[in-house]
Every structure is written in C-alpha cells, then in structure tokens.
Design a protein around this motif. Sequence first.
Motif, short mmCIF file in Angstrom:
data_model
loop_
_atom_site.label_atom_id
_atom_site.label_comp_id
_atom_site.label_asym_id
_atom_site.label_seq_id
_atom_site.Cartn_x
_atom_site.Cartn_y
_atom_site.Cartn_z
N ARG A 48 -54.43 -39.46 -13.31
CA ARG A 48 -53.22 -38.66 -13.53
C ARG A 48 -52.00 -39.54 -13.38
O ARG A 48 -51.99 -40.43 -12.53
CB ARG A 48 -53.14 -37.57 -12.47
N TRP A 49 -50.99 -39.30 -14.19
CA TRP A 49 -49.78 -40.11 -14.08
C TRP A 49 -48.70 -39.42 -13.26
O TRP A 49 -47.68 -40.03 -12.93
CB TRP A 49 -49.21 -40.39 -15.48
N GLY A 50 -48.88 -38.13 -13.02
CA GLY A 50 -47.84 -37.43 -12.27
C GLY A 50 -48.28 -36.04 -11.89
O GLY A 50 -49.45 -35.69 -12.03
N GLN A 51 -47.32 -35.27 -11.45
CA GLN A 51 -47.60 -33.91 -11.00
C GLN A 51 -46.34 -33.09 -11.19
O GLN A 51 -45.24 -33.58 -10.84
CB GLN A 51 -47.99 -33.96 -9.53
N GLY A 52 -46.48 -31.88 -11.70
CA GLY A 52 -45.31 -31.01 -11.85
C GLY A 52 -44.21 -31.65 -12.68
O GLY A 52 -44.44 -32.06 -13.80
N ALA A 61 -47.20 -46.52 -15.41
CA ALA A 61 -48.33 -45.63 -15.69
C ALA A 61 -49.57 -46.43 -16.06
O ALA A 61 -50.69 -46.05 -15.71
CB ALA A 61 -47.96 -44.67 -16.83
N HIS A 62 -49.38 -47.51 -16.81
CA HIS A 62 -50.54 -48.23 -17.35
C HIS A 62 -50.22 -49.71 -17.59
O HIS A 62 -50.00 -50.13 -18.71
CB HIS A 62 -50.98 -47.59 -18.69
N PRO A 63 -50.18 -50.51 -16.53
CA PRO A 63 -49.92 -51.95 -16.74
C PRO A 63 -51.02 -52.57 -17.61
O PRO A 63 -52.20 -52.29 -17.41
CB PRO A 63 -49.95 -52.53 -15.32
N MET A 74 -46.29 -49.96 -25.84
CA MET A 74 -46.85 -48.73 -25.27
C MET A 74 -45.77 -47.93 -24.55
O MET A 74 -45.76 -46.70 -24.60
CB MET A 74 -48.00 -49.06 -24.29
N ALA A 75 -44.87 -48.64 -23.87
CA ALA A 75 -43.79 -47.94 -23.15
C ALA A 75 -42.89 -47.21 -24.15
O ALA A 75 -42.45 -46.08 -23.90
CB ALA A 75 -42.98 -48.94 -22.32
N ILE A 76 -42.62 -47.85 -25.30
CA ILE A 76 -41.76 -47.22 -26.31
C ILE A 76 -42.48 -46.01 -26.93
O ILE A 76 -41.89 -44.94 -27.11
CB ILE A 76 -41.37 -48.26 -27.39
N GLU A 77 -43.78 -46.17 -27.20
CA GLU A 77 -44.54 -45.02 -27.72
C GLU A 77 -44.54 -43.89 -26.69
O GLU A 77 -44.40 -42.72 -27.05
CB GLU A 77 -45.99 -45.44 -28.00
N ASP A 78 -44.74 -44.25 -25.40
CA ASP A 78 -44.70 -43.22 -24.35
C ASP A 78 -43.41 -42.42 -24.45
O ASP A 78 -43.42 -41.19 -24.39
CB ASP A 78 -44.72 -43.88 -22.95
N ALA A 79 -42.30 -43.15 -24.56
CA ALA A 79 -40.99 -42.48 -24.57
C ALA A 79 -40.89 -41.51 -25.75
O ALA A 79 -40.43 -40.37 -25.60
CB ALA A 79 -39.88 -43.53 -24.64
N ALA A 80 -41.37 -41.95 -26.94
CA ALA A 80 -41.31 -41.09 -28.12
C ALA A 80 -42.17 -39.84 -27.90
O ALA A 80 -41.76 -38.71 -28.20
CB ALA A 80 -41.77 -41.86 -29.35
N PHE A 96 -44.73 -32.54 -19.62
CA PHE A 96 -45.25 -33.77 -19.00
C PHE A 96 -46.77 -33.80 -19.07
O PHE A 96 -47.37 -34.85 -19.32
CB PHE A 96 -44.79 -33.87 -17.54
N GLY A 97 -47.38 -32.64 -18.84
CA GLY A 97 -48.85 -32.55 -18.92
C GLY A 97 -49.34 -32.89 -20.32
O GLY A 97 -50.32 -33.64 -20.49
N ALA A 98 -48.65 -32.33 -21.33
CA ALA A 98 -49.05 -32.58 -22.72
C ALA A 98 -48.86 -34.06 -23.06
O ALA A 98 -49.69 -34.69 -23.75
CB ALA A 98 -48.22 -31.71 -23.66
N TYR A 99 -47.77 -34.63 -22.57
CA TYR A 99 -47.49 -36.07 -22.80
C TYR A 99 -48.60 -36.94 -22.21
O TYR A 99 -49.12 -37.83 -22.87
CB TYR A 99 -46.12 -36.39 -22.21
#
Length: 156
Positions: A48-52, A61-63, A74-80, A96-99
């Motif tokens: 899990r990357w987070g909560q709530g 999240a993923h080095p 990957m960081a840029i894709e994450d942001a999009a 956030f859960g869907a992301y």
Amino acid sequence: MPDAPEGRKHEVLQLFKDWHHPIPALIESTEQSTIMKNDARDRQPLERWGQGRVTLLGDAAHPITPNVGQGACMAIEDAACLVKSVLAAPSMAAGFGAYEAMRRRRTASVGRQSRQIGAIGQWQNRWMVSGRNFVTRLVLSRTAEMRLNAVYAYEA
Ligand SMILES: Cc1cc2nc3c(=O)[nH]c(=O)nc-3n(C[C@H](O)[C@H](O)[C@H](O)COP(=O)(O)OP(=O)(O)OC[C@H]3O[C@@H](n4cnc5c(N)ncnc54)[C@H](O)[C@@H]3O)c2cc1C
C-alpha cells in the motif's frame, strides 16, 4: 559499496581513463574529498502506498534503480494518473485508492525489469561478461528494444 583501497578518485579515473577529453582531466583536477558516492538502491514493491487522504508518489512510493532510466518518468506518470483519478472520484480518499490501484502493477514491473538489467550489467566474471556482450549484440538487442517499447507505449 566500500571504496577501493587506492581511493575514490583513483577508482573513478580508472573507470573513465579511456573517455574523451576533457573527462579524465576534469576528474584529475577534482579534489578527492568532493567526489560523492551513493549506492543505487530500490526495494520490494509496497502493498500500500497510503491510507485515507494520504498517498505517496514517485521514488517515495516505488524507488527504481536507474538501469532503464524510468524513475522520474514513473513519477510524472504517477502525477498524471493521480490527477485523473482524483477528478473522477467522489472523494479524495477514493481517488487516491484508484490511483494506487492503477499504478502499483506498472511501477513494480518497471522496477523488476530495471533490477534484472542492473544485475546482468554488473556481472564480473570475464566469461559471463563476454557471453553477455556477444549474445546482447547478436540476439537480444531487438528483444530489449521490444521490452522497452512496451514501457514507452503506456497510456496514462
Ligand atoms: C544516477 C541516476 C540516473 C537516473 N536517470 C534517470 C533517467 O534517465 N530517467 C528517469 O526518468 N529517471 C532517472 N533517474 C531517477 C530519477 O532521478 C528519480 O526517479 C526521480 O528524481 C524521482 O523523483 P521524485 O520527485 O519522486 O523524488 P526526488 O527527485 O528525490 O525528489 C524528492 C525531493 O523532496 C525533497 N525532500 C526530502 N525530504 C524532504 C522534507 N522532509 N521536506 C521537504 N523536502 C524534502 C528532496 O530534497 C528532493 O528534492 C535516475 C536516478 C539516478 C540516481
């Protein structure tokens, strides 16, 4: 990884001694104490990357090791994907859960590829290195290109 007994500067000079001007000269003129050395590390994918209303993005999240040059991508894709998911969700927490669900598999897969390529790239045995270089030149360059094309073809 510890420094070579001859010192960090000598080690860097050895690695770059056949490079074009002015690379060896630049290293030669650099004070040894100012040469920074950090190991490249990753880690197993998180469950899990987070909560709530809290989540992570990018290296937090993923080095990923730098062998496929995809960490910042990957960081840029994450942001999009984060923006897309939050805009489409009824709440921030749901977005956030869907992301996370959208991104976990892809980032884990790219991280795995990078680690594998790094491990092969760091073989030390002379015969294995010759075999790797030979096979890579003859057979695998096309395969590697196809694998990387699959990475680049991702639609966020
Ligand atoms: C040698 C090397 C080559 C690479 N080559 C490539 C490449 O070719 N292509 C590619 O896509 N990626 C590449 N990468 C990976 C890329 O650099 C990282 O994946 C990317 O920088 C991650 O971005 P980020 O925003 O998640 O984290 P970072 O870039 O680490 O940003 C995090 C920021 O947060 C700051 N920070 C930390 N703690 C705090 C705090 N408590 N308060 C405030 N600020 C804080 C840090 O100072 C930093 O500025 C490479 C990495 C390395 C090491």
